[in-house]
Design a protein around this motif. Structure first.
Motif, mmCIF file in Angstrom:
data_model
loop_
_atom_site.group_PDB
_atom_site.id
_atom_site.type_symbol
_atom_site.label_atom_id
_atom_site.label_comp_id
_atom_site.label_asym_id
_atom_site.label_seq_id
_atom_site.Cartn_x
_atom_site.Cartn_y
_atom_site.Cartn_z
ATOM 1 N N GLY A 296 0.828 -1.202 0.000
ATOM 2 C CA GLY A 296 0.000 0.000 0.000
ATOM 3 C C GLY A 296 0.860 1.249 0.000
ATOM 4 O O GLY A 296 2.056 1.210 0.306
ATOM 5 N N PRO A 297 0.274 2.409 -0.318
ATOM 6 C CA PRO A 297 1.058 3.640 -0.446
ATOM 7 C C PRO A 297 1.738 4.095 0.837
ATOM 8 O O PRO A 297 2.699 4.857 0.779
ATOM 9 C CB PRO A 297 0.022 4.664 -0.917
ATOM 10 C CG PRO A 297 -1.309 4.089 -0.526
ATOM 11 C CD PRO A 297 -1.154 2.608 -0.633
ATOM 12 N N LYS A 298 1.290 3.628 1.993
ATOM 13 C CA LYS A 298 1.954 4.017 3.240
ATOM 14 C C LYS A 298 3.334 3.385 3.377
ATOM 15 O O LYS A 298 4.209 3.936 4.045
ATOM 16 C CB LYS A 298 1.082 3.644 4.443
ATOM 17 C CG LYS A 298 -0.168 4.494 4.607
ATOM 18 C CD LYS A 298 -0.899 4.133 5.880
ATOM 19 C CE LYS A 298 -2.113 5.021 6.085
ATOM 20 N NZ LYS A 298 -2.838 4.682 7.341
ATOM 21 N N VAL A 299 3.536 2.225 2.745
ATOM 22 C CA VAL A 299 4.796 1.503 2.914
ATOM 23 C C VAL A 299 5.570 1.333 1.616
ATOM 24 O O VAL A 299 6.722 0.887 1.642
ATOM 25 C CB VAL A 299 4.557 0.114 3.548
ATOM 26 C CG1 VAL A 299 3.885 0.251 4.904
ATOM 27 C CG2 VAL A 299 3.740 -0.793 2.627
ATOM 28 N N LEU B 141 9.091 8.046 10.707
ATOM 29 C CA LEU B 141 9.285 6.673 10.254
ATOM 30 C C LEU B 141 8.442 5.771 11.141
ATOM 31 O O LEU B 141 8.781 5.540 12.312
ATOM 32 C CB LEU B 141 10.762 6.277 10.345
ATOM 33 C CG LEU B 141 11.120 4.899 9.755
ATOM 34 C CD1 LEU B 141 10.869 4.875 8.253
ATOM 35 C CD2 LEU B 141 12.575 4.545 10.054
ATOM 36 N N PRO B 142 7.336 5.247 10.611
ATOM 37 C CA PRO B 142 6.410 4.465 11.443
ATOM 38 C C PRO B 142 7.059 3.208 12.029
ATOM 39 O O PRO B 142 8.010 2.646 11.467
ATOM 40 C CB PRO B 142 5.293 4.097 10.457
ATOM 41 C CG PRO B 142 5.376 5.125 9.383
ATOM 42 C CD PRO B 142 6.832 5.435 9.247
ATOM 43 N N GLU C 52 5.899 0.238 12.087
ATOM 44 C CA GLU C 52 5.781 -0.937 11.222
ATOM 45 C C GLU C 52 6.905 -0.968 10.187
ATOM 46 O O GLU C 52 7.368 -2.053 9.796
ATOM 47 C CB GLU C 52 4.420 -0.965 10.518
ATOM 48 C CG GLU C 52 4.161 0.186 9.571
ATOM 49 C CD GLU C 52 2.820 0.060 8.865
ATOM 50 O OE1 GLU C 52 2.361 -1.069 8.618
ATOM 51 O OE2 GLU C 52 2.227 1.114 8.546
ATOM 52 N N ASP C 53 7.377 0.189 9.750
ATOM 53 C CA ASP C 53 8.497 0.229 8.826
ATOM 54 C C ASP C 53 9.807 -0.122 9.531
ATOM 55 O O ASP C 53 10.634 -0.857 8.982
ATOM 56 C CB ASP C 53 8.607 1.620 8.194
ATOM 57 C CG ASP C 53 7.464 1.926 7.245
ATOM 58 O OD1 ASP C 53 6.839 0.972 6.741
ATOM 59 O OD2 ASP C 53 7.185 3.112 7.010
ATOM 60 N N ARG C 54 9.998 0.404 10.730
ATOM 61 C CA ARG C 54 11.194 0.060 11.499
ATOM 62 C C ARG C 54 11.282 -1.449 11.719
ATOM 63 O O ARG C 54 12.360 -2.040 11.627
ATOM 64 C CB ARG C 54 11.176 0.771 12.847
ATOM 65 C CG ARG C 54 11.302 2.290 12.766
ATOM 66 C CD ARG C 54 11.072 2.902 14.141
ATOM 67 N NE ARG C 54 11.060 4.352 14.111
ATOM 68 C CZ ARG C 54 11.964 5.144 14.697
ATOM 69 N NH1 ARG C 54 12.951 4.610 15.383
ATOM 70 N NH2 ARG C 54 11.877 6.450 14.607
ATOM 71 N N ALA C 55 10.160 -2.053 12.015
ATOM 72 C CA ALA C 55 10.139 -3.488 12.302
ATOM 73 C C ALA C 55 10.519 -4.329 11.086
ATOM 74 O O ALA C 55 11.002 -5.459 11.232
ATOM 75 C CB ALA C 55 8.762 -3.896 12.812
ATOM 76 N N MET C 56 10.325 -3.763 9.876
ATOM 77 C CA MET C 56 10.611 -4.517 8.655
ATOM 78 C C MET C 56 12.045 -4.353 8.165
ATOM 79 O O MET C 56 12.454 -5.005 7.195
ATOM 80 C CB MET C 56 9.641 -4.087 7.552
ATOM 81 C CG MET C 56 8.219 -4.580 7.759
ATOM 82 S SD MET C 56 8.102 -6.396 7.781
ATOM 83 C CE MET C 56 8.525 -6.762 6.073
#
Length: 328
Positions: A197-200, A267-268, A270-274
């Motif tokens: 999705g566009p958020k990630v 930087l959300p 969920e992005d850090r976790a990935m």
């Protein structure tokens, strides 16, 4: 992965007739000095006051190359963002000769980053630059016909990957192949859940590795947008760590990049976790690329069974703890 703009020795290199015939297209005399800078995905040549890139046949289409340069043009002179400048010839930004595509850029002063440099000094500024790229991409409306490749788990790990399959890796035995199969299956599941999705996911540079970062004094400039396309935002961090994924400095470099990125935009979590997953994905991609581009300077310098062994070590750690040390 066009590669370095620093002159390298290339045994037996000949100045191709195609490059010589391209000189007048850019207003350069026939006797302009030519130096081969790099042979990687493409060939990069210094031609007097310009840098010329001769594209590998059968990789990018003309609309894809034109789209790269359209984005680069839109990035020029943005505050806090230094990016290589494309130069038009008589045919426009993309030159076609004998079915081959060439493009030209203004040269960048300075030196490329090296693994032995004080990388911690530069990864926070790199995080800032990456955040500015992402902010621009999120708000930019590409021109009609804009076309760039996707970098997702299908195009990297699927049956027809852009850069070849990891099973071709040099020195990979049956046990190693079984380990990588388990690890890449886990990768694919996690990435599918993460989504596109566009958020990630959006338009990214996709190859901000050390060789594509030029430094002069306190100035950091991004070059080589040849692989820009649609991918996960934090994949740009994974690409920045290309070929140094087993360096013990990695957690510090990741933390510095995240700090710099966060100065510019959020930087959300969920992005850090990935981040660990995307670092491992990039490592698998490079393992395949080194095997399928064995003719490149990069593969000859960094490829071989030793790199594959490092990939297998990361695979084991990914299955054991998800590369927890790489999570900021």
């Amino acid at each position: 992965m066009a590669g370095s703009w620093i002159s390298t020795s290339f045994a037996g290199a000949m100045m191709p007739d195609l490059i010589t015939r391209a000189l007048p297209v850019y207003g350069l005399p026939d006797d302009t000095p030519l130096t081969l800078l790099n042979r990687s995905e493409n060939e990069t040549w210094r031609a007097g006051p310009l840098v010329l890139r001769l594209h590998r046949q059968g990789y990018h289409t003309k609309p894809e190359i034109a789209s790269e340069l359209a984005w680069l043009t839109a990035l020029q002179d943005l505050p806090g963002l230094n990016a290589v400048r494309p130069i038009a010839g008589k045919q426009g930004l993309v030159t076609e000769l004998d079915g081959r595509f060439l493009v030209a850029f203004a040269p960048i002063e300075g030196q490329e980053l090296q693994p032995g440099d004080d990388l911690a000094r530069w990864f926070a500024p790199l995080g800032e630059i990456t955040a500015r790229l992402h902010l621009q991409a999120r708000s930019w409306t590409p021109p009609a016909g804009f076309a760039r490749k996707r970098w997702d788990h299908v195009t990297i790990l699927g049956p027809q990957p852009h850069w070849g399959h990891w099973r071709q890796a040099q020195g990979l035995d049956a046990a190693g192949a079984a380990l990588l199969a388990r690890a890449t299956d886990a990768l694919a599941l996690k990435l599918a859940a993460y989504g596109t999705g566009p958020k990630v996911f959006g338009l990214i540079h996709a190859d901000l590795r050390l060789a594509n970062l030029m430094v002069q004094d306190d100035r950091l400039t991004a070059i080589d947008f040849d692989d820009c396309g649609f991918g996960w935002w934090v994949y740009d961090l994974a690409a920045a760590l290309s070929f140094i994924e087993t360096d013990p400095r990695l957690p510090d470099l990741i933390a510095a990049w995240v700090e710099g990125y966060s100065r510019i935009t959020h930087l959300p979590d969920e992005d850090r976790a990935m981040i660990p997953t995307l670092i491992f994905l990039r490592r698998v991609l490079l393992t395949a690329w080194l095997a399928t581009r064995a003719d490149s300077d990069t593969a000859q310098a960094l490829g071989g069974a030793t790199y594959t062994v490092g990939t297998l070590d990361l695979a084991e750690r990914y299955l054991t703890d998800g590369l927890a040390a790489f999570r900021p």
